[in-house]
Design a protein around this motif. Structure first.
Motif, PDB file in Angstrom:
ATOM      1  N   VAL A 224     -24.667   4.938 -18.792  1.00 32.60           N
ATOM      2  CA  VAL A 224     -23.247   4.803 -18.445  1.00 32.60           C
ATOM      3  C   VAL A 224     -22.885   3.409 -17.937  1.00 32.60           C
ATOM      4  CG1 VAL A 224     -21.461   5.592 -16.850  1.00 32.60           C
ATOM      5  CG2 VAL A 224     -22.815   7.259 -18.114  1.00 32.60           C
ATOM      6  N   PRO A 225     -23.651   2.823 -17.002  1.00 31.93           N
ATOM      7  CA  PRO A 225     -23.287   1.461 -16.552  1.00 31.93           C
ATOM      8  C   PRO A 225     -23.329   0.424 -17.673  1.00 31.93           C
ATOM      9  CG  PRO A 225     -24.823   2.481 -15.012  1.00 31.93           C
ATOM     10  CD  PRO A 225     -24.779   3.355 -16.214  1.00 31.93           C
ATOM     11  N   HIS A 226     -24.336   0.506 -18.561  1.00 31.52           N
ATOM     12  CA  HIS A 226     -24.411  -0.419 -19.692  1.00 31.52           C
ATOM     13  C   HIS A 226     -23.188  -0.274 -20.593  1.00 31.52           C
ATOM     14  CE1 HIS A 226     -28.414  -1.977 -18.949  1.00 31.52           C
ATOM     15  NE2 HIS A 226     -28.880  -0.747 -18.800  1.00 31.52           N
ATOM     16  N   LEU A 227     -22.804   0.970 -20.848  1.00 32.90           N
ATOM     17  CA  LEU A 227     -21.675   1.218 -21.738  1.00 32.90           C
ATOM     18  C   LEU A 227     -20.360   0.790 -21.093  1.00 32.90           C
ATOM     19  CD1 LEU A 227     -20.674   2.284 -24.397  1.00 32.90           C
ATOM     20  CD2 LEU A 227     -20.694   4.592 -23.435  1.00 32.90           C
ATOM     21  N   ALA A 228     -20.207   1.085 -19.802  1.00 32.35           N
ATOM     22  CA  ALA A 228     -18.983   0.687 -19.107  1.00 32.35           C
ATOM     23  C   ALA A 228     -18.849  -0.839 -19.084  1.00 32.35           C
ATOM     24  CB  ALA A 228     -18.996   1.243 -17.685  1.00 32.35           C
ATOM     25  N   GLU A 229     -19.969  -1.527 -18.875  1.00 30.82           N
ATOM     26  CA  GLU A 229     -19.941  -2.997 -18.880  1.00 30.82           C
ATOM     27  C   GLU A 229     -19.557  -3.521 -20.255  1.00 30.82           C
ATOM     28  OE1 GLU A 229     -23.014  -6.752 -18.094  1.00 30.82           O
ATOM     29  OE2 GLU A 229     -23.675  -4.678 -17.809  1.00 30.82           O
TER      30      GLU A 229
ATOM     31  N   PHE B 132     -12.942   8.351 -16.491  1.00 33.61           N
ATOM     32  CA  PHE B 132     -13.605   7.538 -17.503  1.00 33.61           C
ATOM     33  C   PHE B 132     -15.120   7.695 -17.407  1.00 33.61           C
ATOM     34  CE2 PHE B 132     -15.461   3.522 -19.020  1.00 33.61           C
ATOM     35  CZ  PHE B 132     -14.940   3.492 -20.305  1.00 33.61           C
ATOM     36  N   GLU B 133     -15.637   7.646 -16.192  1.00 38.60           N
ATOM     37  CA  GLU B 133     -17.086   7.803 -16.002  1.00 38.60           C
ATOM     38  C   GLU B 133     -17.548   9.188 -16.422  1.00 38.60           C
ATOM     39  OE1 GLU B 133     -20.432   7.514 -12.435  1.00 38.60           O
ATOM     40  OE2 GLU B 133     -18.402   6.736 -12.120  1.00 38.60           O
ATOM     41  N   GLN B 134     -16.785  10.221 -16.075  1.00 36.09           N
ATOM     42  CA  GLN B 134     -17.161  11.588 -16.454  1.00 36.09           C
ATOM     43  C   GLN B 134     -17.032  11.809 -17.963  1.00 36.09           C
ATOM     44  OE1 GLN B 134     -18.686  13.660 -14.351  1.00 36.09           O
ATOM     45  NE2 GLN B 134     -18.515  11.882 -12.979  1.00 36.09           N
ATOM     46  N   HIS B 135     -16.070  11.148 -18.573  1.00 36.96           N
ATOM     47  CA  HIS B 135     -15.929  11.231 -20.028  1.00 36.96           C
ATOM     48  C   HIS B 135     -17.172  10.670 -20.719  1.00 36.96           C
ATOM     49  CE1 HIS B 135     -14.124  10.986 -24.023  1.00 36.96           C
ATOM     50  NE2 HIS B 135     -14.465   9.694 -24.058  1.00 36.96           N
ATOM     51  N   LEU B 136     -17.638   9.530 -20.250  1.00 33.32           N
ATOM     52  CA  LEU B 136     -18.848   8.936 -20.809  1.00 33.32           C
ATOM     53  C   LEU B 136     -20.062   9.840 -20.556  1.00 33.32           C
ATOM     54  CD1 LEU B 136     -18.511   5.143 -19.911  1.00 33.32           C
ATOM     55  CD2 LEU B 136     -17.862   6.313 -22.020  1.00 33.32           C
ATOM     56  N   PHE B 137     -20.159  10.344 -19.322  1.00 33.75           N
ATOM     57  CA  PHE B 137     -21.298  11.194 -18.970  1.00 33.75           C
ATOM     58  C   PHE B 137     -21.340  12.441 -19.851  1.00 33.75           C
ATOM     59  CE2 PHE B 137     -23.361  14.638 -16.731  1.00 33.75           C
ATOM     60  CZ  PHE B 137     -24.527  14.054 -16.248  1.00 33.75           C
ATOM     61  N   ALA B 138     -20.194  13.123 -19.983  1.00 34.43           N
ATOM     62  CA  ALA B 138     -20.152  14.353 -20.777  1.00 34.43           C
ATOM     63  C   ALA B 138     -20.473  14.077 -22.243  1.00 34.43           C
ATOM     64  CB  ALA B 138     -18.780  15.006 -20.646  1.00 34.43           C
ATOM     65  N   SER B 139     -19.965  12.979 -22.776  1.00 35.52           N
ATOM     66  CA  SER B 139     -20.195  12.659 -24.189  1.00 35.52           C
ATOM     67  C   SER B 139     -21.661  12.339 -24.448  1.00 35.52           C
ATOM     68  CB  SER B 139     -19.322  11.468 -24.604  1.00 35.52           C
ATOM     69  OG  SER B 139     -17.955  11.759 -24.440  1.00 35.52           O
ATOM     70  N   LEU B 140     -22.255  11.520 -23.589  1.00 33.09           N
ATOM     71  CA  LEU B 140     -23.651  11.122 -23.778  1.00 33.09           C
ATOM     72  C   LEU B 140     -24.599  12.283 -23.514  1.00 33.09           C
ATOM     73  CD1 LEU B 140     -23.506   7.615 -22.058  1.00 33.09           C
ATOM     74  CD2 LEU B 140     -23.727   8.071 -24.503  1.00 33.09           C
ATOM     75  N   TYR B 141     -24.360  13.012 -22.427  1.00 28.33           N
ATOM     76  CA  TYR B 141     -25.219  14.150 -22.092  1.00 28.33           C
ATOM     77  C   TYR B 141     -25.158  15.200 -23.201  1.00 28.33           C
ATOM     78  CZ  TYR B 141     -27.476  17.673 -19.129  1.00 28.33           C
ATOM     79  OH  TYR B 141     -28.348  18.604 -18.614  1.00 28.33           O
ATOM     80  N   GLY B 142     -23.946  15.477 -23.685  1.00 30.20           N
ATOM     81  CA  GLY B 142     -23.802  16.460 -24.760  1.00 30.20           C
ATOM     82  C   GLY B 142     -24.532  16.045 -26.020  1.00 30.20           C
TER      83      GLY B 142
ATOM     84  N   ARG C  90     -15.777  -2.906 -20.742  1.00 29.91           N
ATOM     85  CA  ARG C  90     -14.922  -3.782 -19.932  1.00 29.91           C
ATOM     86  C   ARG C  90     -14.898  -5.207 -20.474  1.00 29.91           C
ATOM     87  NH1 ARG C  90     -17.142  -0.919 -15.427  1.00 29.91           N
ATOM     88  NH2 ARG C  90     -18.750  -2.521 -15.253  1.00 29.91           N
ATOM     89  N   SER C  91     -15.972  -5.614 -21.153  1.00 30.85           N
ATOM     90  CA  SER C  91     -16.023  -6.980 -21.671  1.00 30.85           C
ATOM     91  C   SER C  91     -15.097  -7.192 -22.862  1.00 30.85           C
ATOM     92  CB  SER C  91     -17.457  -7.347 -22.067  1.00 30.85           C
ATOM     93  OG  SER C  91     -17.896  -6.543 -23.152  1.00 30.85           O
ATOM     94  N   GLY C  92     -14.469  -6.159 -23.339  1.00 35.34           N
ATOM     95  CA  GLY C  92     -13.552  -6.245 -24.481  1.00 35.34           C
ATOM     96  C   GLY C  92     -13.563  -4.924 -25.219  1.00 35.34           C
ATOM     97  N   GLN C  93     -12.459  -4.192 -25.161  1.00 33.13           N
ATOM     98  CA  GLN C  93     -12.441  -2.826 -25.694  1.00 33.13           C
ATOM     99  C   GLN C  93     -12.884  -2.786 -27.153  1.00 33.13           C
ATOM    100  OE1 GLN C  93      -8.710  -0.925 -25.047  1.00 33.13           O
ATOM    101  NE2 GLN C  93      -8.939  -0.823 -22.831  1.00 33.13           N
ATOM    102  N   GLY C  94     -13.628  -1.735 -27.471  1.00 32.05           N
ATOM    103  CA  GLY C  94     -14.105  -1.548 -28.828  1.00 32.05           C
ATOM    104  C   GLY C  94     -14.392  -0.084 -29.093  1.00 32.05           C
ATOM    105  N   ARG C  95     -14.841   0.214 -30.275  1.00 34.53           N
ATOM    106  CA  ARG C  95     -15.179   1.583 -30.651  1.00 34.53           C
ATOM    107  C   ARG C  95     -16.623   1.882 -30.248  1.00 34.53           C
ATOM    108  NH1 ARG C  95     -11.351   3.592 -33.910  1.00 34.53           N
ATOM    109  NH2 ARG C  95     -12.682   5.339 -34.437  1.00 34.53           N
ATOM    110  N   PHE C  96     -16.851   3.114 -29.819  1.00 36.42           N
ATOM    111  CA  PHE C  96     -18.210   3.547 -29.476  1.00 36.42           C
ATOM    112  C   PHE C  96     -18.472   4.897 -30.120  1.00 36.42           C
ATOM    113  CE2 PHE C  96     -21.053   5.887 -26.455  1.00 36.42           C
ATOM    114  CZ  PHE C  96     -22.216   5.230 -26.832  1.00 36.42           C
ATOM    115  N   HIS C  97     -19.524   4.949 -30.912  1.00 35.38           N
ATOM    116  CA  HIS C  97     -19.896   6.178 -31.610  1.00 35.38           C
ATOM    117  C   HIS C  97     -21.332   6.558 -31.256  1.00 35.38           C
ATOM    118  CE1 HIS C  97     -16.430   5.670 -34.405  1.00 35.38           C
ATOM    119  NE2 HIS C  97     -16.698   4.382 -34.214  1.00 35.38           N
ATOM    120  N   VAL C  98     -21.583   7.845 -31.157  1.00 32.18           N
ATOM    121  CA  VAL C  98     -22.942   8.355 -30.980  1.00 32.18           C
ATOM    122  C   VAL C  98     -23.309   9.140 -32.231  1.00 32.18           C
ATOM    123  CG1 VAL C  98     -24.503   9.726 -29.578  1.00 32.18           C
ATOM    124  CG2 VAL C  98     -22.604   8.527 -28.493  1.00 32.18           C
ATOM    125  N   VAL C  99     -24.421   8.763 -32.848  1.00 27.53           N
ATOM    126  CA  VAL C  99     -24.916   9.462 -34.034  1.00 27.53           C
ATOM    127  C   VAL C  99     -26.172  10.233 -33.638  1.00 27.53           C
ATOM    128  CG1 VAL C  99     -25.768   9.233 -36.388  1.00 27.53           C
ATOM    129  CG2 VAL C  99     -23.986   7.678 -35.554  1.00 27.53           C
TER     130      VAL C  99
END
Length: 293
Positions: free
Chosen positions: A150-155, A220-230, A158-167
């Motif tokens: 989560v911290p790596h992804l949040a950083e 935002f943090e919980q959204h990332l956590f739920a997506s990655l954990y799932g 924040r450095s410039g919004q982009g798309r993030f996908h998990v395969v």
């Protein structure tokens, strides 16, 4: 022709191997239920987080911008434990196809890998893996991995919004699993409209008294956590489903092999007994003829 001793050793070895396969099969079946329960619980938790977003958007204090991304990040989740067929190959192939699709839209694509075999597959295909993570074996390990991700992804975001996908692979009809692409980011206007359009589950609309910035950061943090954990627990459930299917096939092959070895053993033993009896009869007849002279 194999000797009886050699066949006996092969039958014993086959029986030992069958015991190992049955144990792995049982463990895979238990793990499937274990990770499936975690995935179901996570789905319910993600629904609560999404309702929190709905509350924030309906307050009118936050409006997300339209998506104008110029880059994308793809996290590919695999397995390092083996005995699960084409598990890593399917995930890698799906990630490469998704990357090519995004590049076709004019975006730059970067890759993160979870699992050594995934990293090797991406690098063999000419892709650069920016970050690599080890695959956990337990739910506790999943928690630790997500907390590190989560911290790596949040950083990165924040450095410039982009798309993030998990395969990752998820349980499906083909071989017990199939690749799935999950879009986690961006949080843009289209996503806001989708969340806001969902009907509220009760007549009472909740209110929040938290500052918008605090609530947004928490959601935002919980959204990332739920997506990655799932993604991770669904991948691990699919991995064990693949291993269960592989062990079922291996069990059938080993049982067929053992039956064939046992049949061969009995045939050779019967031929040996028959040969010894014929030798005894021939010897008896020869002695009888000599005595008659």
């Amino acid at each position: 022709m194999q000797t009886l001793d050699a066949l006996q050793k092969r039958i014993q070895t086959t029986g030992d191997l069958l015991g190992v396969v049955k144990t792995m099969k049982s463990l895979a079946a238990v793990n499937i239920r274990h990770f499936e329960r975690a995935a179901r619980s996570l789905t319910e938790y993600a629904e609560v987080v999404e309702q929190g977003w709905a509350v924030l958007f309906r307050s009118g204090e936050l409006t997300l911008p339209a998506g104008r991304e110029t880059r994308a990040l793809i996290l590919v989740v695999g397995s390092d434990q083996g005995m699960c067929g084409q598990f890593n190959e399917l995930a890698t192939r799906a990630a490469l196809q998704e990357g090519d699709r995004i590049v076709g839209k004019g975006l730059d694509v970067a890759y993160w890998s979870a699992g050594d075999r995934i990293r090797i597959g991406l690098e063999d295909a000419g892709r650069v893996v920016v970050k690599h993570f080890s695959i956990p074996g337990t739910l506790g390990g999943v928690n630790l991995m997500v907390e590190g991700l989560v911290p790596h992804l949040a950083e990165w975001y924040r450095s410039g919004q982009g798309r993030f996908h998990v395969v990752h692979n998820a349980e499906g009809e083909r071989e017990g699993y199939a690749p799935l692409v999950h879009n986690v980011l961006p949080l843009d206007k289209d996503w806001e409209e989708k969340v806001t359009a969902a009907p509220w589950p009760s007549r009472c609309l909740p209110q929040t008294y938290l500052p918008t910035e605090v609530l947004f950061a928490g959601l935002f943090e919980q959204h990332l956590f739920a997506s990655l954990y799932g993604a991770l627990v669904r991948s691990m459930a699919a991995e064990n489903a693949a291993r269960l299917a592989a062990m079922q096939a291996a069990e059938k092959n080993i049982e067929d092999m053992r039956a064939h070895l046992q049949m061969t053993f009995h045939q050779i033993r019967q031929d040996s007994i028959t040969g010894e009896l014929l030798d005894i009869v021939s010897g008896f007849e020869a002695m009888t003829k000599q005595a008659g002279r």
